[in-house]
Design a protein around this motif. Structure first.
Motif, PDB file in Angstrom:
ATOM      1  N   ILE B 374       0.526  -0.558   0.646  1.00 12.11           N
ATOM      2  CA  ILE B 374      -0.077   0.619   0.043  1.00 12.11           C
ATOM      3  C   ILE B 374       1.158   0.700  -0.524  1.00 12.11           C
ATOM      4  CG2 ILE B 374      -1.579   1.292   1.123  1.00 12.11           C
ATOM      5  CD1 ILE B 374      -2.626  -1.110   1.650  1.00 12.11           C
ATOM      6  N   ALA B 375       0.267   1.972  -0.760  1.00  8.29           N
ATOM      7  CA  ALA B 375       1.052   3.267  -0.766  1.00  8.29           C
ATOM      8  C   ALA B 375       0.243   4.642  -0.268  1.00  8.29           C
ATOM      9  CB  ALA B 375       1.754   4.019  -2.293  1.00  8.29           C
ATOM     10  N   PHE B 376       1.129   5.553   0.142  1.00 11.46           N
ATOM     11  CA  PHE B 376       0.089   6.473   0.544  1.00 11.46           C
ATOM     12  C   PHE B 376       0.837   8.395  -0.382  1.00 11.46           C
ATOM     13  CE2 PHE B 376      -0.522   3.901   4.051  1.00 11.46           C
ATOM     14  CZ  PHE B 376      -1.810   3.698   4.244  1.00 11.46           C
ATOM     15  N   PHE B 377      -0.742   8.970  -0.790  1.00 10.12           N
ATOM     16  CA  PHE B 377       0.365   9.913  -1.207  1.00 10.12           C
ATOM     17  C   PHE B 377      -0.349  11.003   0.225  1.00 10.12           C
ATOM     18  CE2 PHE B 377       2.164   9.465  -4.929  1.00 10.12           C
ATOM     19  CZ  PHE B 377       3.107   8.208  -5.242  1.00 10.12           C
ATOM     20  N   VAL B 378       0.029  12.342   0.055  1.00 13.39           N
ATOM     21  CA  VAL B 378      -0.277  13.220   0.690  1.00 13.39           C
ATOM     22  C   VAL B 378      -0.080  14.545  -0.047  1.00 13.39           C
ATOM     23  CG1 VAL B 378      -0.677  14.498   2.854  1.00 13.39           C
ATOM     24  CG2 VAL B 378      -0.309  12.143   2.635  1.00 13.39           C
ATOM     25  N   HIS B 379      -0.548  15.773  -0.542  1.00 17.68           N
ATOM     26  CA  HIS B 379      -0.765  16.175  -1.024  1.00 17.68           C
ATOM     27  C   HIS B 379      -1.535  17.330  -1.117  1.00 17.68           C
ATOM     28  CE1 HIS B 379       1.026  19.226  -4.315  1.00 17.68           C
ATOM     29  NE2 HIS B 379       2.398  18.741  -4.240  1.00 17.68           N
ATOM     30  N   GLU B 380      -1.619  19.351  -1.148  1.00 19.98           N
ATOM     31  CA  GLU B 380      -2.701  20.109  -1.201  1.00 19.98           C
ATOM     32  C   GLU B 380      -3.989  20.446  -3.093  1.00 19.98           C
ATOM     33  OE1 GLU B 380       0.736  21.066  -0.919  1.00 19.98           O
ATOM     34  OE2 GLU B 380       0.739  22.920  -2.164  1.00 19.98           O
ATOM     35  N   ASP B 381      -2.082  19.201  -3.336  1.00 19.81           N
ATOM     36  CA  ASP B 381      -3.280  19.975  -5.099  1.00 19.81           C
ATOM     37  C   ASP B 381      -3.677  18.166  -5.305  1.00 19.81           C
ATOM     38  OD1 ASP B 381      -3.347  20.900  -7.422  1.00 19.81           O
ATOM     39  OD2 ASP B 381      -1.185  20.004  -8.183  1.00 19.81           O
ATOM     40  N   PRO B 382      -5.228  18.081  -5.862  1.00 24.06           N
ATOM     41  CA  PRO B 382      -4.933  16.929  -6.329  1.00 24.06           C
ATOM     42  C   PRO B 382      -4.769  16.686  -7.578  1.00 24.06           C
ATOM     43  CG  PRO B 382      -6.812  18.847  -6.457  1.00 24.06           C
ATOM     44  CD  PRO B 382      -5.959  19.386  -5.089  1.00 24.06           C
ATOM     45  N   ALA B 383      -4.708  17.576  -8.462  1.00 28.16           N
ATOM     46  CA  ALA B 383      -4.111  17.527  -9.612  1.00 28.16           C
ATOM     47  C   ALA B 383      -2.845  16.637  -9.960  1.00 28.16           C
ATOM     48  CB  ALA B 383      -3.982  18.386 -10.816  1.00 28.16           C
ATOM     49  N   THR B 384      -1.533  17.038  -9.097  1.00 27.47           N
ATOM     50  CA  THR B 384      -0.306  16.713  -8.305  1.00 27.47           C
ATOM     51  C   THR B 384      -0.443  15.110  -8.157  1.00 27.47           C
ATOM     52  OG1 THR B 384       0.308  18.544  -8.055  1.00 27.47           O
ATOM     53  CG2 THR B 384       0.987  17.666  -7.541  1.00 27.47           C
ATOM     54  N   ILE B 385      -1.262  14.495  -7.054  1.00 21.79           N
ATOM     55  CA  ILE B 385      -2.151  13.504  -6.741  1.00 21.79           C
ATOM     56  C   ILE B 385      -2.390  12.187  -7.516  1.00 21.79           C
ATOM     57  CG2 ILE B 385      -3.206  12.032  -5.275  1.00 21.79           C
ATOM     58  CD1 ILE B 385      -2.645  13.861  -3.361  1.00 21.79           C
ATOM     59  N   GLU B 386      -3.580  12.970  -8.987  1.00 20.70           N
ATOM     60  CA  GLU B 386      -4.078  12.285  -9.583  1.00 20.70           C
ATOM     61  C   GLU B 386      -2.727  12.228 -10.809  1.00 20.70           C
ATOM     62  OE1 GLU B 386      -7.461  14.211 -11.694  1.00 20.70           O
ATOM     63  OE2 GLU B 386      -6.360  12.833 -13.108  1.00 20.70           O
ATOM     64  N   ASN B 387      -1.139  12.904 -10.752  1.00 18.41           N
ATOM     65  CA  ASN B 387      -1.159  12.542 -12.219  1.00 18.41           C
ATOM     66  C   ASN B 387       0.457  11.650 -11.565  1.00 18.41           C
ATOM     67  OD1 ASN B 387       2.308  13.595 -12.982  1.00 18.41           O
ATOM     68  ND2 ASN B 387       0.010  14.078 -14.471  1.00 18.41           N
ATOM     69  N   ALA B 388       0.103  11.816 -10.622  1.00 25.67           N
ATOM     70  CA  ALA B 388       1.258  11.045 -10.401  1.00 25.67           C
ATOM     71  C   ALA B 388       0.689   9.936 -10.039  1.00 25.67           C
ATOM     72  CB  ALA B 388       1.999  11.090  -7.950  1.00 25.67           C
ATOM     73  N   LEU B 389       0.209   9.320  -9.496  1.00 23.32           N
ATOM     74  CA  LEU B 389      -0.660   7.731  -9.464  1.00 23.32           C
ATOM     75  C   LEU B 389      -1.199   7.404 -11.011  1.00 23.32           C
ATOM     76  CD1 LEU B 389      -3.171   8.457  -7.116  1.00 23.32           C
ATOM     77  CD2 LEU B 389      -1.708   7.725  -6.570  1.00 23.32           C
ATOM     78  N   ARG B 390      -1.636   7.949 -11.700  1.00 21.77           N
ATOM     79  CA  ARG B 390      -0.986   7.586 -13.329  1.00 21.77           C
ATOM     80  C   ARG B 390      -0.043   7.315 -13.867  1.00 21.77           C
ATOM     81  NH1 ARG B 390      -2.364  12.215 -17.226  1.00 21.77           N
ATOM     82  NH2 ARG B 390      -1.497  10.497 -18.279  1.00 21.77           N
ATOM     83  N   VAL B 391       1.090   7.789 -12.918  1.00 27.81           N
ATOM     84  CA  VAL B 391       2.823   7.164 -13.631  1.00 27.81           C
ATOM     85  C   VAL B 391       2.259   5.986 -13.095  1.00 27.81           C
ATOM     86  CG1 VAL B 391       5.328   8.014 -13.048  1.00 27.81           C
ATOM     87  CG2 VAL B 391       3.434   9.906 -14.132  1.00 27.81           C
ATOM     88  N   LEU B 392       2.326   5.808 -11.442  1.00 23.40           N
ATOM     89  CA  LEU B 392       2.518   5.244 -11.431  1.00 23.40           C
ATOM     90  C   LEU B 392       2.173   3.600 -11.275  1.00 23.40           C
ATOM     91  CD1 LEU B 392       3.947   3.681  -8.224  1.00 23.40           C
ATOM     92  CD2 LEU B 392       1.902   4.235  -7.043  1.00 23.40           C
ATOM     93  N   HIS B 393       0.550   3.730 -11.781  1.00 23.53           N
ATOM     94  CA  HIS B 393      -0.657   2.557 -12.106  1.00 23.53           C
ATOM     95  C   HIS B 393       0.440   2.389 -13.904  1.00 23.53           C
ATOM     96  CE1 HIS B 393      -3.241   2.677  -9.147  1.00 23.53           C
ATOM     97  NE2 HIS B 393      -3.451   3.816  -9.767  1.00 23.53           N
ATOM     98  N   GLU B 394       0.616   3.076 -14.222  1.00 24.56           N
ATOM     99  CA  GLU B 394       0.994   2.488 -16.158  1.00 24.56           C
ATOM    100  C   GLU B 394       3.205   1.864 -15.201  1.00 24.56           C
ATOM    101  OE1 GLU B 394       1.532   4.451 -19.908  1.00 24.56           O
ATOM    102  OE2 GLU B 394      -0.781   5.670 -18.985  1.00 24.56           O
ATOM    103  N   LEU B 395       3.448   2.242 -14.312  1.00 19.84           N
ATOM    104  CA  LEU B 395       4.910   1.778 -14.422  1.00 19.84           C
ATOM    105  C   LEU B 395       4.167   0.096 -13.736  1.00 19.84           C
ATOM    106  CD1 LEU B 395       8.005   1.760 -13.797  1.00 19.84           C
ATOM    107  CD2 LEU B 395       7.046   1.353 -11.239  1.00 19.84           C
TER     108      LEU B 395
END
Ligand SMILES: Cc1cc2nc3c(=O)[nH]c(=O)nc-3n(C[C@H](O)[C@H](O)[C@H](O)COP(=O)(O)OP(=O)(O)OC[C@H]3O[C@@H](n4cnc5c(N)ncnc54)[C@H](O)[C@@H]3O)c2cc1C
Lengths: 485, 409
Positions: B374-395
């Motif tokens: 399980i990985a956790f992300f925390v950020h004030e910007d939802p777009a930043t999190i969403e983009n990071a998760l796309r990168v992670l899932h593609e990986l």
């Protein structure tokens, strides 16, 4: 006193917020002297489609040291990467998602900076349809929802148009195993199971990247384009030294040379510049023709041996042509680009060495072939495709178009600049300061920035050029606004 | 003294939250549930006779009984009822565990409910299939963690899904004697975590979830991202969940509710009368909300006056948190985790827990147990999190997060 939208700097609207729009925003905020900025884009600022691929193997085709949002800080992407602990090298081609995350990070930082400086920032999640001259001399940006936004200045940073669907495939748009764009990679991969065969249409960088993504995840690929050629192979893209000199020399050529002399002069300067890098005969550093697999192998070997001095002047060709060709007028500039299109395409958008090695490995393992376009493609009853060449035919489970994007056809009609739809008048050509004319000879306070300026600057389809344009735009209009606050 | 019933899975984190606070607890295990780890000095009762444990808890002066995992829901209800302590409506206890009774209860209360049929035999399956539009969902009557759940686009797929789970052992360790056929709810999934006290519900967390569907119809939970401010439809959704909690007699303690936003309004997937699972490593939640689900439960019991203030101040966390269920792209033995560096460098990365062990097969590859990380992300910007998760899932999908032993080796 309440300012109206005719007061310079009162309400700047930036339409399109990919890398180009964010670059414009950053420079605007740093300069100051504006009251409010409205960003119009259905995407989140910084996450435009050009750098939108999330795949780790979707690499920038410009090195990290040449992919900055800020023209006066060429190492800004490198600084960002260092800050997050990403190993990198100024000369390396980093994943595009890193560039997009860099843009988003800088956008958020500058939004805070704007707030501290009393500049309001607003993001309207919509498409803009047109920019009309307003009744009071300002502008009205018309949105797809029917709403309008008042603007004192408008920067149009809308990037490229829709993906190109090759003619061969236009009858099959909507077919479940025809993938009209390779982005996002996840949806493309859903169209074909691992072990399947994929025909990728296109042979430039996005087709190559698409092929590598497919091969990495266990598919077999045929890359196919009208020329059946792959780009050359390079290890770097340098902007200083011989490249800068060549840019200055090309940029200093007169605009009134006859066509033949244009070609001759450009070739003479180019060959001299390459020789200055390394005195190696051209035929010893490029492989002029032959089977694409063999050519790739030999050009990869040349890049590995550092026997590709041409790569050190390529950036000079881009910058120099962007300076020089506008002087020759739109028709002759377009004709020049057409005469040299395949050459420019092959070397300006060359393959990074690492990708070239991976392509060769795939060729050697029988997972990749490069061919010319098939004479025909037919869907099969089982849901796949049969592609027919003169000498053979082959079955594919899916066809992916990765042939690049259309250019947007912005046009002026009546009292407005239209961003959507089609134009019969050919591409819109901004004035040399990139302003649009709706009521000639008045230059409107509307600027084009980035790929939409192609009718004036032929090679603006990359960030360095777009960010530079955004910078000059500000010098121009902020002078009217007065001293920065 | 607080009794935590079956504190396994995410209940261990709940137990830790009580322990940190210095609250005296007793860990109670119902018959058949193996005793889990516990902080030193905490008494444990593993009972076989409910009347005996009732006497023991009375003697200890227990003031509250808390269901500390999915296994604890029914026994905690019974114990609270026997001890006369505050608890969820005892008469509706079964309706809080059994998904078909749950829906029936909502229907009786006039709330939108998912159409559900219980199927035990092939014949009953055929009858049900005749009455349901496709796609539909087939899942074990009584399990968790997406175990055995299939979205079926036609009768063939539904028959195969039924055959695969009926009479098989499920994730809860029980045998599937019945299968649910449910209407497929079309729309994004949300997760609503609440803590109730005296019948008042407090919203602790609201998440939207990304759930992919495998070729065979198995849903695969990829991640959930918290919602920071509630818009109109969010408020409608939370209001509907509170109505569901009322209908199901939830008046005390944690609930973890899954709900879909369909074209005709929110519709319940299920209410779980316990803290969210799996993995409640509290730090990421604190970084985003200033609390975690389990810490809210502790506060509601230990410091009710402070807890009551939350209702007045309302929901409005400072940052977004995303919880990602890390996945391998196929079955196999883990050789290394080469994607970990990339994950840790993504903007918003907070922490990672429970990675799959090197040298062992990837556990629960498609389930929602969190066993493969399980990985956790925390950020004030939802777009930043969403983009990071796309990168992670593609990986992950490219097979480059977990490196597995080659198929033939
Ligand atoms: C696949 C690909 C890879 C590339 N790689 C590189 C590279 O490595 N290095 C490099 O320098 N260049 C690269 N480029 C070139 C790239 O096109 C330029 O760098 C360009 O300047 C990128 O930024 P952009 O903001 O102009 O374009 P985009 O990223 O396309 O952004 C344009 C934005 O405008 C918005 N928009 C469009 N129309 C409207 C409208 N009517 N109303 C509101 N918003 C609108 C879109 O939603 C989008 O967010 C690449 C291009 C592509 C397609």
């Amino acid at each position: 006193m309440r300012l109206s939208s005719t007061t310079p700097g009162e309400q700047v609207v930036i339409i399109g917020c990919g890398m180009t729009g964010v670059s414009a925003y950053l420079q605007l905020v740093r300069h100051g002297g504006v009251r409010g900025v409205t960003l119009v884009d259905p995407h989140e600022p910084g996450f435009g489609p050009a750098f939108g691929s999330a795949h780790v193997h979707a690499l920038c085709n410009t090195p990290a040291g040449d992919t900055s949002l800020l023209p006066d800080q060429p190492d800004d992407l490198c600084d960002y990467l260092r800050g997050r602990g990403w190993p990198h090298d100024r000369a390396a081609f980093v994943p595009r998602f890193q560039a997009a995350q860099y843009a988003r990070t800088r956008f958020l930082e500058h939004r805070r900076m704007a707030q501290a400086r009393g500049i309001t920032t607003r993001h309207v999640r919509e498409r803009a349809l047109r920019v009309a001259v307003g009744p009071d001399g300002g502008y009205l940006v018309h949105l797809a929802s029917g709403g309008t936004l008042p603007a004192s200045e408008v920067l149009v940073c809308v990037g490229l148009g829709e993906p190109i669907v090759p003619m061969l495939m236009t009858p099959y748009v909507g077919h479940p195993t025809f993938v009209p764009t390779p982005y996002p990679a996840a949806s493309m991969l859903r169209a074909v199971e691992p072990g399947g065969d994929v025909l990728v249409l296109g042979s430039r960088l996005s087709a190559i990247e698409t092929a590598l993504v497919l091969i990495d995840s266990g598919r077999r690929v045929v890359i196919s384009s009208p020329s059946g050629e792959l780009p050359a192979v390079r290890t770097r893209l340098a902007r200083t030294g011989p490249a800068a000199l060549l840019a200055a020399q090309l940029g200093g050529l007169p605009g009134d040379l006859p066509d033949a002399a244009m070609d001759r002069e450009a070739a003479r300067l180019l060959i001299r510049a390459i020789r200055r890098v390394k005195p190696l005969a051209l035929r010893r550093q490029i492989v002029g023709d032959g089977d694409p697999h063999d050519r790739l192998r030999r050009e990869t070997a040349l890049a590995e041996a550092d026997d590709a001095p041409w790569q050190d002047v390529v950036a000079g060709v881009i910058d120099g042509l962007n300076e020089w060709l506008p002087l020759a007028g739109p028709d002759r500039a377009a004709a020049f680009m057409k005469r040299h299109r395949s050459l420019i395409g092959r070397y300006v958008s060359a393959i990074p060495l690492d990708s070239a090695r991976r392509l060769l490995d795939a060729i050697d393992r029988g997972r990749l072939r490069v061919r010319t376009y098939p004479a025909g493609i037919e869907p099969t009853v089982a849901g796949g495709w049969t592609a027919t060449w003169e000498d053979s035919s082959r079955h594919f489970d899916a066809v992916v178009a990765a042939a690049g994007n259309h250019r947007l056809t912005l046009h002026v009609d009546g009292d407005a600049l239209h961003l959507d739809g089609t134009s019969v008048a050919g591409p819109l050509r901004p004035a040399e300061d990139l302003r649009v004319m709706i009521r000639p000879p008045v230059r409107e306070r509307i600027w084009l920035v980035g790929p939409t300026t192609h009718a004036r600057n032929p090679i603006t389809n990359y960030l360095h050029a777009a960010a530079g344009q955004a910078g000059t735009v500000f010098v121009n209009f902020l002078d009217q606004v007065g001293a920065p606050v | 003294m607080i009794a935590l019933v079956n504190p396994v899975s995410s209940g261990a984190e709940l137990a830790r939250a009580f322990h940190e606070r210095g609250t005296a607890c007793v860990h109670v295990y119902s018959p058949g549930v193996p005793v889990g780890a516990r902080p030193a000095g905490v008494p444990v009762i593993s009972y076989s006779d409910v009347a005996v444990v009732e006497r023991e808890l009375r003697a200890l002066g227990v003031s509250a009984v808390v269901a500390a995992s999915e296994f604890g829901v029914l026994p905690a209800d019974e114990l609270a009822h026997r001890l006369g302590l505050p608890g969820n409506a005892y008469a509706l206890s079964e309706a809080r565990r059994d998904k078909s009774l749950m829906m029936e209860q909502l229907r009786q209360r006039g709330l939108r409910a998912t159409r559900t049929a219980i199927v035990r035999t092939e014949q009953e399956l055929e009858q049900a299939l005749a009455g349901f539009p496709f796609p539909l969902v087939v899942k074990p009557r009584d399990s968790a963690g997406s175990d055995g759940c299939r979205v079926c686009s036609g009768p063939e797929q539904a028959r195969a899904a039924f055959a695969q789970v009926i009479h098989e052992r499920n994730l809860m360790g029980r045998t599937n004697d019945a299968v649910l056929v449910q209407e497929y709810l079309d729309g994004p999934q949300f997760i609503v975590n609440t803590v109730s006290a005296g019948g008042r519900h407090t919203l602790g967390e609201l998440y939207s979830a990304r759930i992919d569907r495998q070729a065979g119809g198995a849903p695969v939970f990829r991640h959930m991202t918290s919602v920071r401010t509630l818009d109109g439809p969010d408020k409608e959704l939370v209001g509907y969940v509170f109505d569901c909690l009322d209908a199901l007699g939830v008046s005390e303690g944690a609930a973890h509710t899954e709900v879909r936003r369909t074209p005709d309004g929110p519709c319940l997937v299920e209410v779980n009368a316990r803290v969210m699972g799996p993995c409640l490593a509290p730090d990421a939640y604190f970084a985003a909300f200033g609390y975690s689900h389990q810490h809210l439960v502790v506060e509601s019991l230990v410091d009710p006056a402070v807890f009551a203030l939350r209702d007045a101040s309302g929901y409005g966390p400072d940052r977004h948190v995303a919880k990602v269920f890390l996945r391998a792209h196929r079955e196999g033995v883990v050789r290394a985790v080469p994607g970990l560096d990339l994950l840790r460098r993504l903007p918003g990365f907070h922490s990672v827990a429970r990675l799959a062990e090197i040298g062992r097969p990837v556990p629960d590859r498609l389930l929602t147990t969190g066993a493969s990380g399980i990985a956790f992300f925390v950020h004030e910007d939802p777009a930043t999190i969403e983009n990071a998760l796309r990168v992670l899932h593609e990986l992950e999908d490219a097979g480059q997060f977990y490196e597995l032993e080659p198929v033939d080796g």
